[in-house]
Scaffold this motif. Structure first.
Motif, PDB file in Angstrom:
ATOM      1  N   ALA A 120       0.770  -1.173   0.008  1.00 63.91           N
ATOM      2  CA  ALA A 120      -0.106   0.205   0.027  1.00 63.91           C
ATOM      3  C   ALA A 120       0.813   1.216  -0.102  1.00 63.91           C
ATOM      4  CB  ALA A 120      -0.972  -0.008   1.149  1.00 63.91           C
ATOM      5  N   TRP A 142      -6.295   3.073  -3.079  1.00 65.41           N
ATOM      6  CA  TRP A 142      -6.613   3.104  -1.613  1.00 65.41           C
ATOM      7  C   TRP A 142      -7.916   2.396  -1.375  1.00 65.41           C
ATOM      8  CZ3 TRP A 142      -3.333   2.854   2.390  1.00 65.41           C
ATOM      9  CH2 TRP A 142      -2.146   3.204   2.343  1.00 65.41           C
ATOM     10  N   HIS A 186      -6.528  -1.046  -0.653  1.00 64.52           N
ATOM     11  CA  HIS A 186      -5.719  -1.081   0.230  1.00 64.52           C
ATOM     12  C   HIS A 186      -6.511  -0.989   1.427  1.00 64.52           C
ATOM     13  CE1 HIS A 186      -2.240  -1.890  -1.986  1.00 64.52           C
ATOM     14  NE2 HIS A 186      -2.442  -0.720  -2.706  1.00 64.52           N
ATOM     15  N   THR A 187      -7.077   0.041   1.737  1.00 63.69           N
ATOM     16  CA  THR A 187      -7.671   0.612   3.172  1.00 63.69           C
ATOM     17  C   THR A 187      -8.458  -0.667   3.805  1.00 63.69           C
ATOM     18  OG1 THR A 187      -7.738   2.763   2.517  1.00 63.69           O
ATOM     19  CG2 THR A 187      -9.328   2.191   4.372  1.00 63.69           C
ATOM     20  N   PRO A 188      -9.456  -1.193   3.026  1.00 61.56           N
ATOM     21  CA  PRO A 188     -10.087  -2.584   3.549  1.00 61.56           C
ATOM     22  C   PRO A 188      -9.124  -3.576   3.864  1.00 61.56           C
ATOM     23  CG  PRO A 188     -11.437  -1.750   1.502  1.00 61.56           C
ATOM     24  CD  PRO A 188      -9.990  -0.869   1.809  1.00 61.56           C
ATOM     25  N   ALA A 238      -7.313  -2.790   6.968  1.00 61.87           N
ATOM     26  CA  ALA A 238      -8.333  -2.708   8.136  1.00 61.87           C
ATOM     27  C   ALA A 238      -8.793  -3.947   8.453  1.00 61.87           C
ATOM     28  CB  ALA A 238      -9.342  -1.948   7.893  1.00 61.87           C
TER      29      ALA A 238
END
Length: 136
Positions: free
Chosen positions: A90, A103, A106-108, A111
């Protein structure tokens, strides 16, 4: 019934991921941080670990319960150990197959990693939180 379904689902996800790690390591090698020694062997061994963990989660209860327990701990530790590769992917915007992920991908993914750790511990019978333990 739901716990069994999610245990089997997690085992299937790790089985498929393990096979992919072994059969197609190139993308995993690209996101492996530079400080990881012997990256080819590490990627292969992560595939083996995922497959072993999946098999361990599928052991029958009460006969070899300690194997399922160990698989849960092993997969939780595995998910923790591969987190740096996900962060590297990421932060450095590493393109796999010529395409960089946004993102929104990448974010999920980042997380959800702690949830995979928790899920492995639940599936292995290591923890019961937030569910109530079975009454005798």
């Amino acid at each position: 019934m739901a716990k069994r379904f999610f245990r089997i689902l997690l085992a299937l996800l790790y089985l498929v991921a393990g096979i992919v790690h072994i059969r197609s390591p190139v993308g995993f090698l690209q996101i492996t941080p530079d400080w990881v020694p012997f990256p080819e062997q590490v990627i292969f061994l992560t595939g083996v670990a995922e497959i072993a963990g999946a098999v361990g989660l599928m052991t029958p209860p009460r006969t070899i319960q300690h194997i399922r327990y160990a698989a849960g701990i092993g997969l939780a530790l595995y998910a923790l150990c591969v987190y740096p590769a996900n962060i590297n992917h990421a932060v450095n915007n590493i393109a796999i197959g010529g395409e960089a992920a946004s993102w929104l991908y990448h974010t999920p993914r980042l997380a959800f990693q702690p949830i995979f750790i928790w899920w492995a511990l639940i599936a292995g019978g290591v923890i019961t939180w937030p569910f109530r333990p079975k009454q005798p």
